[in-house]
Design a protein around this motif. Sequence first.
Motif, PDB file in Angstrom:
ATOM      1  N   ALA A 169      -1.925  -1.597  -2.616  1.00  0.00           N
ATOM      2  CA  ALA A 169      -1.628  -2.317  -3.930  1.00  0.00           C
ATOM      3  C   ALA A 169      -2.556  -3.298  -3.973  1.00  0.00           C
ATOM      4  N   ASP A 200       4.909   4.481  -6.518  1.00  0.00           N
ATOM      5  CA  ASP A 200       3.612   3.496  -6.761  1.00  0.00           C
ATOM      6  C   ASP A 200       4.232   2.291  -7.541  1.00  0.00           C
ATOM      7  N   CYS A 250      -0.641  -0.740  -8.209  1.00  0.00           N
ATOM      8  CA  CYS A 250      -0.787   0.501  -7.398  1.00  0.00           C
ATOM      9  C   CYS A 250      -0.770   1.479  -8.327  1.00  0.00           C
ATOM     10  N   SER A 285       0.827  -1.216   0.054  1.00  0.00           N
ATOM     11  CA  SER A 285       0.120   0.080  -0.086  1.00  0.00           C
ATOM     12  C   SER A 285       0.878   1.110  -0.086  1.00  0.00           C
ATOM     13  N   ALA A 339       3.897   2.626   1.362  1.00  0.00           N
ATOM     14  CA  ALA A 339       3.412   1.320   0.917  1.00  0.00           C
ATOM     15  C   ALA A 339       3.494   0.263   1.981  1.00  0.00           C
TER      16      ALA A 339
END
Length: 350
Positions: A292, A323, A301, A8, A15
């Motif tokens: 993601a 990302d 993502c 994430s 992330a």
Amino acid sequence: MSKQTSASASGSGSATTGGSDGAADAGELARAYDVALLDLDGVVYTGARAVPHAVQVLGEARRRGMGIAFVTNNASRPPKAVAEHLVELGVSAEPEDVVTSAQAAARVVAERVPEGASVLVVGGEGLEVALREHGLRPVRSADEEPAAVVQGFAADVGWQALTEASYAVARGVFWVASNADLTIPTERGIAPGNGALVGVVRAATGAEPVVAGKPELPLHRETILRTGARRPLVVGDRLDTDIEGACNGGVDSLLVLTGVTTPQGLLAAGAGQRPTFVAEDLRALLAAPVTARREGDAWVCGDWSARVTEGALAVEGSGARIDGLRAACAAAWASDAPVDTSGVVERLGW
């Protein structure tokens, strides 16, 4: 910490590998966690300079209710000196906001030797101050019959100090290292750290120290005792200390790419060194994570997707490179077999 393998991210850059037990769903990280346990070198500052965005982000995170603690493996300076340096850089800090590996090492020693005992110090003022807080007497010679040896980084540690430590350790004296970091980031580049100096004493004696700093648990315990954190978020720039320490302590972590860890190193992170969140910098604290998601055999993502095919990682897409890195990490980490990541970092634009 949960061992899921989703990824994430926040809009400015975070992330996750899963493992936030719902905390990330509460909004931005500054509201989801009660205390940020921040490493210093490579996260808040590098030498005499603040890392970009650090001053503004930490001030805003505090305004949003997040507690801030500065947790460092560097044992050379006492908390008061560290806090003064932070204030000079524009970061609000009090001595009690700083937790050092020297404090953790001193507690380890104090639990092992009698009050008032002599302790041979290899390192800076930070170790001496921490030992005195526990009623111990710092000395600098093995002839003082020390009950323990404590070794931490200081820029002026030389042959004589390492020799005194070797004499004492060779006699079987209890030996504690504040940390085992092989390197430290400086304004001029990467330099030898305390782990390299510990290696000198190890080579001379064949002994192994008890390590107090990250990734071992004594510094984590010291931090929780001093901050009272209930939902801490470890923030660091190193996989082998900050992130591994968070995993060992069972808490979530945010890796920022402003220090030692590179995107390539992150892709290759082992299961015990994978952060919950990844960010380009500390601005991730003020943003909500974006997970993601898995779509078929790919991880997606933002505008990026990543998949492992026949043992090789491939990425497709465009947009924010962070990302792409999150998607790539999720795909690589989800694989049960070794993954060839060659060319991925370049394709993402790092």
